[in-house]
Design an enzyme around this catalytic site. Structure first.
Site, PDB file in Angstrom:
ATOM      1  N   ARG A 109       0.827  -1.215   0.000  1.00  0.00           N
ATOM      2  CA  ARG A 109       0.000   0.000   0.000  1.00  0.00           C
ATOM      3  C   ARG A 109       0.858   1.261   0.000  1.00  0.00           C
ATOM      4  O   ARG A 109       0.519   2.267  -0.625  1.00  0.00           O
ATOM      5  CB  ARG A 109      -0.920  -0.015   1.221  1.00  0.00           C
ATOM      6  CG  ARG A 109      -1.905   1.126   1.207  1.00  0.00           C
ATOM      7  CD  ARG A 109      -3.021   0.880   2.206  1.00  0.00           C
ATOM      8  NE  ARG A 109      -4.072   1.874   2.051  1.00  0.00           N
ATOM      9  CZ  ARG A 109      -4.473   2.688   3.019  1.00  0.00           C
ATOM     10  NH1 ARG A 109      -3.893   2.639   4.198  1.00  0.00           N
ATOM     11  NH2 ARG A 109      -5.428   3.553   2.796  1.00  0.00           N
ATOM     12  N   HIS A 140       0.492   4.520  -2.487  1.00  0.00           N
ATOM     13  CA  HIS A 140       0.312   5.900  -2.020  1.00  0.00           C
ATOM     14  C   HIS A 140       1.486   6.786  -2.433  1.00  0.00           C
ATOM     15  O   HIS A 140       1.307   7.952  -2.753  1.00  0.00           O
ATOM     16  CB  HIS A 140       0.127   5.934  -0.499  1.00  0.00           C
ATOM     17  CG  HIS A 140      -1.247   5.555  -0.066  1.00  0.00           C
ATOM     18  ND1 HIS A 140      -1.928   6.183   0.937  1.00  0.00           N
ATOM     19  CD2 HIS A 140      -2.083   4.597  -0.519  1.00  0.00           C
ATOM     20  CE1 HIS A 140      -3.133   5.639   1.080  1.00  0.00           C
ATOM     21  NE2 HIS A 140      -3.248   4.666   0.218  1.00  0.00           N
ATOM     22  N   ASN A 160      -2.850   9.200   6.272  1.00  0.00           N
ATOM     23  CA  ASN A 160      -1.637   8.534   6.749  1.00  0.00           C
ATOM     24  C   ASN A 160      -1.900   7.553   7.874  1.00  0.00           C
ATOM     25  O   ASN A 160      -1.186   6.590   8.026  1.00  0.00           O
ATOM     26  CB  ASN A 160      -0.607   9.568   7.235  1.00  0.00           C
ATOM     27  CG  ASN A 160      -0.921  10.058   8.636  1.00  0.00           C
ATOM     28  OD1 ASN A 160      -2.060  10.055   9.061  1.00  0.00           O
ATOM     29  ND2 ASN A 160       0.091  10.437   9.355  1.00  0.00           N
ATOM     30  N   HIS A 199      -6.270  -5.692  -2.554  1.00  0.00           N
ATOM     31  CA  HIS A 199      -7.137  -5.838  -1.379  1.00  0.00           C
ATOM     32  C   HIS A 199      -7.419  -7.301  -1.066  1.00  0.00           C
ATOM     33  O   HIS A 199      -8.246  -7.593  -0.214  1.00  0.00           O
ATOM     34  CB  HIS A 199      -8.431  -5.041  -1.562  1.00  0.00           C
ATOM     35  CG  HIS A 199      -8.221  -3.548  -1.498  1.00  0.00           C
ATOM     36  ND1 HIS A 199      -9.202  -2.629  -1.730  1.00  0.00           N
ATOM     37  CD2 HIS A 199      -7.104  -2.815  -1.204  1.00  0.00           C
ATOM     38  CE1 HIS A 199      -8.722  -1.396  -1.599  1.00  0.00           C
ATOM     39  NE2 HIS A 199      -7.449  -1.484  -1.301  1.00  0.00           N
TER      40      HIS A 199
HETATM   41  C1  HEM Z   1      -8.969   1.442  -6.172  1.00  0.00           C
HETATM   42  C2  HEM Z   1      -9.071   2.304  -5.188  1.00  0.00           C
HETATM   43  C3  HEM Z   1      -8.577   2.043  -3.792  1.00  0.00           C
HETATM   44  C4  HEM Z   1      -9.205   2.455  -2.663  1.00  0.00           C
HETATM   45  C5  HEM Z   1     -10.479   3.258  -2.588  1.00  0.00           C
HETATM   46  C6  HEM Z   1      -8.433   1.971  -1.550  1.00  0.00           C
HETATM   47  C7  HEM Z   1      -8.739   2.207  -0.225  1.00  0.00           C
HETATM   48  C8  HEM Z   1      -8.172   1.565   0.840  1.00  0.00           C
HETATM   49  C9  HEM Z   1      -8.594   1.713   2.207  1.00  0.00           C
HETATM   50  C10 HEM Z   1      -9.674   2.666   2.699  1.00  0.00           C
HETATM   51  C11 HEM Z   1      -7.860   0.843   2.947  1.00  0.00           C
HETATM   52  C12 HEM Z   1      -7.997   0.572   4.445  1.00  0.00           C
HETATM   53  C13 HEM Z   1      -7.027   1.388   5.227  1.00  0.00           C
HETATM   54  C14 HEM Z   1      -7.234   1.215   6.696  1.00  0.00           C
HETATM   55  O1  HEM Z   1      -8.328   1.461   7.187  1.00  0.00           O
HETATM   56  O2  HEM Z   1      -6.273   0.809   7.365  1.00  0.00           O
HETATM   57  C15 HEM Z   1      -6.982   0.154   2.052  1.00  0.00           C
HETATM   58  C16 HEM Z   1      -6.074  -0.799   2.432  1.00  0.00           C
HETATM   59  C17 HEM Z   1      -5.160  -1.360   1.573  1.00  0.00           C
HETATM   60  N1  HEM Z   1      -4.971  -1.032   0.255  1.00  0.00           N
HETATM   61 FE1  HEM Z   1      -6.181   0.091  -0.871  1.00  0.00          FE
HETATM   62  N2  HEM Z   1      -7.359   1.282  -2.009  1.00  0.00           N
HETATM   63  C18 HEM Z   1      -7.393   1.300  -3.376  1.00  0.00           C
HETATM   64  C19 HEM Z   1      -6.444   0.756  -4.217  1.00  0.00           C
HETATM   65  C20 HEM Z   1      -5.317   0.103  -3.784  1.00  0.00           C
HETATM   66  C21 HEM Z   1      -4.195  -0.239  -4.624  1.00  0.00           C
HETATM   67  C22 HEM Z   1      -4.059   0.134  -6.082  1.00  0.00           C
HETATM   68  C23 HEM Z   1      -3.313  -0.909  -3.827  1.00  0.00           C
HETATM   69  C24 HEM Z   1      -1.964  -1.472  -4.173  1.00  0.00           C
HETATM   70  C25 HEM Z   1      -1.590  -1.851  -5.355  1.00  0.00           C
HETATM   71  C26 HEM Z   1      -3.907  -1.007  -2.525  1.00  0.00           C
HETATM   72  C27 HEM Z   1      -3.370  -1.690  -1.459  1.00  0.00           C
HETATM   73  C28 HEM Z   1      -3.929  -1.768  -0.206  1.00  0.00           C
HETATM   74  C29 HEM Z   1      -3.457  -2.665   0.821  1.00  0.00           C
HETATM   75  C30 HEM Z   1      -2.378  -3.720   0.673  1.00  0.00           C
HETATM   76  C31 HEM Z   1      -4.206  -2.391   1.959  1.00  0.00           C
HETATM   77  C32 HEM Z   1      -4.064  -3.025   3.335  1.00  0.00           C
HETATM   78  C33 HEM Z   1      -3.128  -2.178   4.161  1.00  0.00           C
HETATM   79  C34 HEM Z   1      -2.713  -2.788   5.482  1.00  0.00           C
HETATM   80  O3  HEM Z   1      -3.185  -3.846   5.862  1.00  0.00           O
HETATM   81  O4  HEM Z   1      -1.850  -2.183   6.148  1.00  0.00           O
HETATM   82  N3  HEM Z   1      -5.098  -0.350  -2.519  1.00  0.00           N
HETATM   83  N4  HEM Z   1      -7.178   0.626   0.771  1.00  0.00           N
HETATM   84  C1  LIG Z   2      -0.338  10.851  11.124  1.00  0.00           C
HETATM   85  O1  LIG Z   2      -0.653  12.181  11.350  1.00  0.00           O
HETATM   86  C2  LIG Z   2      -0.958  12.484  12.699  1.00  0.00           C
HETATM   87  C3  LIG Z   2      -1.390  13.933  12.762  1.00  0.00           C
HETATM   88  O2  LIG Z   2      -0.638  14.733  11.889  1.00  0.00           O
HETATM   89  C4  LIG Z   2       0.270  12.161  13.569  1.00  0.00           C
HETATM   90  O3  LIG Z   2      -0.009  12.408  14.923  1.00  0.00           O
HETATM   91  C5  LIG Z   2       0.623  10.667  13.397  1.00  0.00           C
HETATM   92  O4  LIG Z   2       1.811  10.360  14.101  1.00  0.00           O
HETATM   93  C6  LIG Z   2       0.832  10.358  11.919  1.00  0.00           C
HETATM   94  N1  LIG Z   2       1.021   8.921  11.752  1.00  0.00           N
HETATM   95  C7  LIG Z   2       1.998   8.366  11.019  1.00  0.00           C
HETATM   96  C8  LIG Z   2       2.000   6.891  10.906  1.00  0.00           C
HETATM   97  O5  LIG Z   2       2.840   9.037  10.452  1.00  0.00           O
END
Ligand code: HEM
Ligand SMILES: *[C@@H]1O[C@H](CO)[C@@H](O)[C@H](O)[C@H]1NC(C)=O
Ligand SMILES: *[C@@H]1O[C@H](CO)[C@@H](O)[C@H](O)[C@H]1NC(C)=O
Length: 321
Positions: A60, A64, A91, A191
């Site tokens: 991810r 980003h 973040n 995902h």
């Molecule tokens: C298509 C639109 C996309 C949306 C709207 C989206 C949105 C999100 C959101 C909201 C999360 C959950 C974050 C959280 O609550 O911790 C997430 C997690 C994640 N996304 Fe996406 N994402 C998108 C595309 C992608 C792409 C293109 C990748 C990588 C190629 C990706 C990789 C991931 C991964 C691996 C996680 C899990 C992160 C973790 O477990 O730390 N996503 N994404």
């Molecule tokens: C994300 O941003 C908040 C507020 O700016 C900060 O307190 C936090 O440490 C940040 N988290 C990471 C993982 O950088």
């Protein structure tokens, strides 16, 4: 005559060099850091042996990074004023283990070839390595990115897709990064791994008197049990309820079954424009893997800096000066 021939050849060589400028190549470090990929792979697998989160967090982080300011490790910068890219609202959900993976890999690379390999390239290699560690397809990573000199929280908004985005919004934001609808659908397959916090999809369960009708009713009950109203915001659940730790095409099978976690996932199946691709990837893991590789390589070219632009950062979390 020879002079003309020399001039002609010189001009050709100049044009080829100009054309090659700004392009990545697979063997970029073959003469000055030939073992870079092995060194990164070792650091990634050591980090993975400490925590599984290494995998989704690193994948991810690459996404980003590339979508904001290009694949230039701008996301890695730590600002004393908390106004760098990583400090933006989005973040909180970037798990620290992704940052740590890149920092550790950079340290290992610096001890072999100091000042040669960019943090942006290390993140690109690590993103491929975690896919492989999770059982996904391997592929060659193009290299030669330089690290960026800008990292601002204020540049994030509007450049990342949101979990409630619909197909048009997703296509628009990916198209801006030279990625097609098929690339977008394939990359969403990431995902298949990782976690989401409850607040990212709670509106599908609680914002109206009935749950989002595109959610499978059993899955909706499961989500409500894991994420009751006003749940602790630190609670996160698996995004792929079936094979959460394996990189596979089950994500698409889940979409067909109404088990996409976000609107931005489920809409890929409910929208008739993208549905055929989802059905293809659900039935055909080879088609998904091939499309994912193509899309990852294209993602890795977004907004790259090459040549003399940017720098090779010594510390991935700080600009050199
Ligand atoms: C298509 C639109 C996309 C949306 C709207 C989206 C949105 C999100 C959101 C909201 C999360 C959950 C974050 C959280 O609550 O911790 C997430 C997690 C994640 N996304 Fe996406 N994402 C998108 C595309 C992608 C792409 C293109 C990748 C990588 C190629 C990706 C990789 C991931 C991964 C691996 C996680 C899990 C992160 C973790 O477990 O730390 N996503 N994404
Ligand atoms: C994300 O941003 C908040 C507020 O700016 C900060 O307190 C936090 O440490 C940040 N988290 C990471 C993982 O950088
Ligand atoms: C998209 O591709 C064009 C043509 O190769 C290139 O000039 C442009 O910089 C790319 N855009 C991004 C965001 O990488």
């Amino acid at each position: 005559m020879d002079a003309w021939r020399g001039l002609f050849l010189g001009l050709m060589a100049f044009m080829i060099m100009k054309g090659g400028e700004g392009q990545l190549v697979e063997n970029f470090y073959s003469s000055n850091c030939p073992n870079v990929e092995a060194i990164v792979a070792q650091a990634v697998s050591t980090k993975f042996s400490q925590t599984f989160t290494t995998i989704p967090a690193t994948l991810r982080l690459f996404f980003h990074d590339c979508f904001v300011e290009g694949c230039d490790a701008s996301v890695m910068i730590a600002s004393p004023n908390s106004d760098a890219e990583k400090d933006s609202e989005d973040n909180l959900s970037l798990a620290g283990d992704g940052f740590d993976t890149v920092i550790k890999a950079k340290q290992a690379v610096e001890s072999s070839c100091p000042g040669i390999v960019s943090c942006a390239d290390i993140l690109a290699i690590a993103a491929r390595d975690v896919v492989v560690l999770a059982g996904g397809p391997s592929f060659n990573v193009e290299l030669g990115r330089r690290d960026g000199l800008i990292s601002q929280a204020s540049r994030v908004a509007g450049n990342l897709p949101e979990p409630d985005s619909h197909l048009n919004e997703l296509n628009t934001i990916f198209a801006r990064n030279n990625l097609s609808q098929i690339d977008m659908i394939a990359l969403s397959g990431a995902h298949t791994l990782g976690f989401s916090h409850c607040d990212r999809f709670a509106d599908r369960l609680y914002s109206s008197s009935t749950v989002d009708p595109t959610l499978d009713p059993d899955y909706a009950e499961q989500l409500k049990a894991a994420c009751p109203r006003n749940v602790d915001p630190s609670i996160a659940i698996d995004m792929d309820p079936v094979t959460p730790r394996t990189f596979d095409n089950v994500y698409y099978q889940n979409l067909v079954a109404g088990k996409g976690l976000f609107t931005a996932d489920q809409v890929l199946f409910t929208d008739s424009e993208s549905q055929p691709t989802v059905v293809d990837f659900a039935n055909n893991p080879g088609a998904f893997n091939g499309a994912f590789i193509t899309a990852m390589r294209k993602l890795g070219r977004v907004g790259i800096k090459t040549g003399n632009v940017g720098e090779i950062r010594r510390d991935c979390t700080a600009f050199n000066s």
